[in-house]
Write a protein that holds these residues in place. Structure first.
Motif, PDB file in Angstrom:
ATOM      1  N   ASP A 180      -6.142   2.606  -1.077  1.00 13.25           N
ATOM      2  CA  ASP A 180      -5.026   2.048  -0.306  1.00 13.25           C
ATOM      3  C   ASP A 180      -3.659   2.562  -0.732  1.00 13.25           C
ATOM      4  O   ASP A 180      -2.644   2.223  -0.110  1.00 13.25           O
ATOM      5  N   ASN A 223     -13.835  -4.487   1.832  1.00 13.49           N
ATOM      6  CA  ASN A 223     -12.763  -3.700   2.449  1.00 13.49           C
ATOM      7  C   ASN A 223     -11.383  -4.326   2.309  1.00 13.49           C
ATOM      8  O   ASN A 223     -10.371  -3.635   2.466  1.00 13.49           O
ATOM      9  N   LYS A 263      -7.725  -4.446  -2.478  1.00 12.68           N
ATOM     10  CA  LYS A 263      -6.852  -3.272  -2.556  1.00 12.68           C
ATOM     11  C   LYS A 263      -7.265  -2.361  -3.712  1.00 12.68           C
ATOM     12  O   LYS A 263      -7.461  -2.814  -4.844  1.00 12.68           O
ATOM     13  N   ARG A 283     -15.357  -0.056  -3.633  1.00 10.98           N
ATOM     14  CA  ARG A 283     -15.330  -0.513  -2.240  1.00 10.98           C
ATOM     15  C   ARG A 283     -16.637  -1.216  -1.887  1.00 10.98           C
ATOM     16  O   ARG A 283     -16.641  -2.254  -1.209  1.00 10.98           O
ATOM     17  N   LEU A 343      -3.559   8.796   3.625  1.00 10.41           N
ATOM     18  CA  LEU A 343      -4.003   7.507   4.152  1.00 10.41           C
ATOM     19  C   LEU A 343      -4.424   7.602   5.620  1.00 10.41           C
ATOM     20  O   LEU A 343      -5.217   6.792   6.095  1.00 10.41           O
ATOM     21  N   ASN A 400       0.844  -1.186   0.000  1.00  6.24           N
ATOM     22  CA  ASN A 400       0.000   0.000   0.000  1.00  6.24           C
ATOM     23  C   ASN A 400       0.884   1.242   0.000  1.00  6.24           C
ATOM     24  O   ASN A 400       2.106   1.144   0.010  1.00  6.24           O
TER      25      ASN A 400
END
Length: 294
Positions: A200, A179, A182, A174, A222, A3
């Motif tokens: 991500d 969840n 990625k 999403r 993030l 990520n």
């Protein structure tokens, strides 16, 4: 975990067109020292379209060797023929890559059913995690969120690089994919918002030349801190446009050469080096980003 700030690494080349492995090692070391979270080897920015398969595999192998486990390396395995993508996938499965990134088949414009069949076949050829890559501006096929959702059930398909710049897709992806799937931005200009909306990370072109600043922006975004993310990218945002004044990776290779990161900005035909009319534009953006040039 893959990520954060991931660089779509350029492939440095000598003046005769061969791969410059000394500069490649220097680039990998540079990104590790600057805190880049991951490296994509031989993606679009790495000139995958003009590297024959043997050379493609060699560049990925060297990148993994130079990284030496200090940062995850993602190998590009996209092709417009499924059989070729499978061959690339099998060839990289024992190289030590953390994942592979497969662009949608380009030019031949597969249907959604064709995309599902293609990616399923590629994923079934290995146990290495696979990341889908949607960039319709270059491939002429748009893999919609509903198509991506059909591929979530394939065990080693773990995420998607979404490069349309359409931020409404973050929420939709999403909702459809869950969840744990990625979501990576493939568009530098909207990457901050993409992550603030739940993405991500980002697989970035600009990261090639401003990795420290880009990492700071990603870290803030993030964590949900929009103010800090805005501040972190304030001086580099001009690059997001300048680095696409001609087809990627023409401008970023020119910039990396001017910084001394690579020995020259050679690029393979049919792409050519940056037109002189754009030198000033890119130099201005680099100056704004406080990049020293040679």
């Amino acid at each position: 975990m893959i990520n954060g700030s991931i660089v779509a690494l350029i492939t440095p080349m000598n003046s005769d067109g061969s791969v410059d492995y000394a500069s490649l090692e220097q680039l990998v070391e540079y990104h590790i020292q600057q805190g880049t979270d991951g490296i994509v080897a031989v993606g679009t920015t790495g000139e995958s379209a003009t590297l024959p398969m043997s050379e493609h595999i060699e560049v990925v192998s060297h990148t993994v060797k130079f990284a030496a486990g200090r940062v995850p390396v993602i190998g590009g395995n996209g092709a417009n023929a499924t059989a070729e993508a499978i061959e690339l996938t099998k060839a990289q499965s024992n190289l030590g890559v953390a994942a592979m990134l497969g662009v949608t088949p380009y030019y031949n414009k597969p249907t959604p059913n064709g995309l599902v069949a293609h990616y399923t076949a590629v994923a079934n050829a290995t146990d290495i995690p696979q990341i889908l890559y949607n960039v319709p501006g270059r491939t002429s096929v748009d893999m919609l969120p509903e198509t991506v959702a059909r591929l979530v059930e394939v065990p080693n398909i773990i995420g998607v690089k979404e490069a349309t710049g359409d931020l409404s897709r973050v929420k939709r992806l999403r909702e459809l994919c869950g969840n744990d799937f990625k979501l990576f931005s493939g568009d530098d200009a909207t990457a901050r918002e993409f992550m603030l909306l739940g993405g991500d990370g980002v697989i970035s072109v600009a990261n090639n030349i401003v990795p420290k600043e880009f990492k700071a922006m990603c870290r803030a975004a993030l964590s949900g801190d929009d103010k800090a993310a805005l501040a972190a990218e304030a001086d580099i945002v001009q690059l997001y446009t300048a680095l696409f004044c001609e087809a990627n990776p023409i401008p970023v290779k020119w910039a990396a050469h001017r910084m001394g990161l690579i020995k020259n900005g050679h690029i393979r035909l049919p792409l050519t080096e940056l037109s002189p009319e754009y030198h000033g534009l890119l130099l201005e953006a680099m100056k704004k980003a406080r990049i020293e040039v040679q």
